[in-house]
Design a protein around this motif. Structure first.
Motif, PDB file in Angstrom:
ATOM      1  N   VAL A 177       0.854  -1.200   0.000  1.00 47.64           N
ATOM      2  CA  VAL A 177       0.000   0.000   0.000  1.00 47.64           C
ATOM      3  C   VAL A 177       0.890   1.250   0.000  1.00 47.64           C
ATOM      4  N   ASN A 178       0.531   2.216  -0.816  1.00 45.76           N
ATOM      5  CA  ASN A 178       1.306   3.455  -0.922  1.00 45.76           C
ATOM      6  C   ASN A 178       0.866   4.455   0.150  1.00 45.76           C
ATOM      7  N   LEU A 179       1.817   5.202   0.679  1.00 47.47           N
ATOM      8  CA  LEU A 179       1.485   6.212   1.708  1.00 47.47           C
ATOM      9  C   LEU A 179       0.477   7.224   1.173  1.00 47.47           C
ATOM     10  N   LEU A 180       0.550   7.523  -0.099  1.00 46.46           N
ATOM     11  CA  LEU A 180      -0.370   8.514  -0.670  1.00 46.46           C
ATOM     12  C   LEU A 180      -1.814   7.995  -0.668  1.00 46.46           C
ATOM     13  N   ASP A 181      -1.988   6.665  -0.770  1.00 45.77           N
ATOM     14  CA  ASP A 181      -3.340   6.092  -0.676  1.00 45.77           C
ATOM     15  C   ASP A 181      -3.919   6.346   0.719  1.00 45.77           C
ATOM     16  N   LEU A 182      -3.067   6.209   1.728  1.00 47.78           N
ATOM     17  CA  LEU A 182      -3.520   6.432   3.114  1.00 47.78           C
ATOM     18  C   LEU A 182      -3.898   7.901   3.303  1.00 47.78           C
ATOM     19  N   GLU A 183      -3.066   8.799   2.764  1.00 51.96           N
ATOM     20  CA  GLU A 183      -3.352  10.242   2.834  1.00 51.96           C
ATOM     21  C   GLU A 183      -4.693  10.549   2.158  1.00 51.96           C
ATOM     22  N   HIS A 184      -4.887   9.998   0.975  1.00 53.17           N
ATOM     23  CA  HIS A 184      -6.116  10.301   0.236  1.00 53.17           C
ATOM     24  C   HIS A 184      -7.344   9.742   0.937  1.00 53.17           C
ATOM     25  N   HIS A 185      -7.180   8.585   1.555  1.00 53.42           N
ATOM     26  CA  HIS A 185      -8.289   7.990   2.289  1.00 53.42           C
ATOM     27  C   HIS A 185      -8.693   8.874   3.479  1.00 53.42           C
TER      28      HIS A 185
END
Ligand code: MG
Ligand code: MG
Length: 270
Positions: free
Chosen positions: A35-43
């Motif tokens: 999982v990419n850190l940017l996915d967590l940010e966007h979530h």
């Protein structure tokens, strides 16, 4: 100036706190190998938008940062521990991920952080994560009227010392309420019985963080991400806590949060 909050104001902070807990729980649930850190940010960003809440990090521009922060969550991996800038990085097996988030709802703020290990956890990494959780619970236990700020700091420091982790004094906890950072500073090093007397209505973000083998930090060129100076792994646990007549009230407790090691279990009736 330290502002004591009324029970009604604490309840409003609790609304923000429950939401912060919800976001962190969701981030932890999703965080995994690949999982990419940017996915967590966007979530996290989508959740905040849906709720109509305000991120306390977006446009945050303290003296040490390089320009305003344009993210809603801090994600710090391995030797990074505080203010980790979400970037294009895909989580790998055994990574230690600290997530830290603060939001405001109707003008009241809550702030919380936790650390998880994705994939296969190394024993030493599990130990430092548990140590920060244990230190946080020990600090919460003494966050009650009549005690002093130094009791909170000393409780954190004692757990670190028991585990053999050095403690950095530059960044620690803080008062919180209408804004993310208020008086007083809550050091992770201190003397029991010293400092400000804790009174009902005082609301604090308590946040132990340790690195395995150093108390020194270095900044990334991004001006935000703070790492252990020797590259050793780190962990960070934080809750927003209200001191009430009845003792500490944790405003950011996550539903699935495991009871901390030092919490005592009431005896069961036969
Ligand atoms: Mg925080
Ligand atoms: Mg904080």
């Amino acid at each position: 100036m330290i502002e004591l909050k009324t029970p009604a104001e604490i309840e409003r902070m609790h609304v923000a706190g429950r939401f912060v807990a919800e976001i962190l729980s969701e981030v932890i649930r999703i965080a995994d190998v690949g999982v990419n850190l940017l996915d967590l940010e966007h979530h996290a960003r989508a959740m905040i938008k849906r709720r109509g809440a305000q991120s306390c990090y977006w446009d945050y521009a303290p003296s040490f940062g390089r320009g305003p922060f344009r993210n809603v969550i801090c994600l710090s991996v391995n030797d990074a521990v505080l203010h980790g800038l979400p970037h294009d990085y895909t989580l790998r097996d055994g990574d230690v991920l600290s997530a830290d988030i603060a939001v405001s709802i109707d003008g009241w703020v809550a702030d919380s952080a936790c650390t998880v290990i994705v994939g296969t956890a190394a024993e030493e990494d599990q130990r430092i994560v548990r140590a920060t959780e244990e230190a946080l619970e020990a600090a919460i236990q003494v966050a009650r009227p009549g005690n002093r700020l130094g009791d909170i700091s000393a409780a954190i420091y004692a757990v670190a010392r028991d585990h053999g982790y050095p403690v950095n004094d530059q960044f620690g906890g803080h008062g919180i309420g209408r804004t993310m950072h208020e008086e007083p500073h809550v050091s992770n090093i201190g003397k029991a019985g010293h400092g400000l007397k804790l009174r009902p209505g005082l609301t604090l973000a308590i946040e132990p963080w340790f690195a395995q083998t150093t108390d020194r930090i270095v900044y990334d060129p991004d001006g935000w991400t703070i790492r252990s100076a020797d590259g050793s792994r780190t962990a960070h646990s934080e809750h927003t806590v209200a001191i009430t007549e009845d003792g500490p009230l944790v405003l950011t407790r996550r539903e699935a949060e495991a009871p901390a090691a030092r919490e005592t279990t009431p005896a069961r009736l036969p």
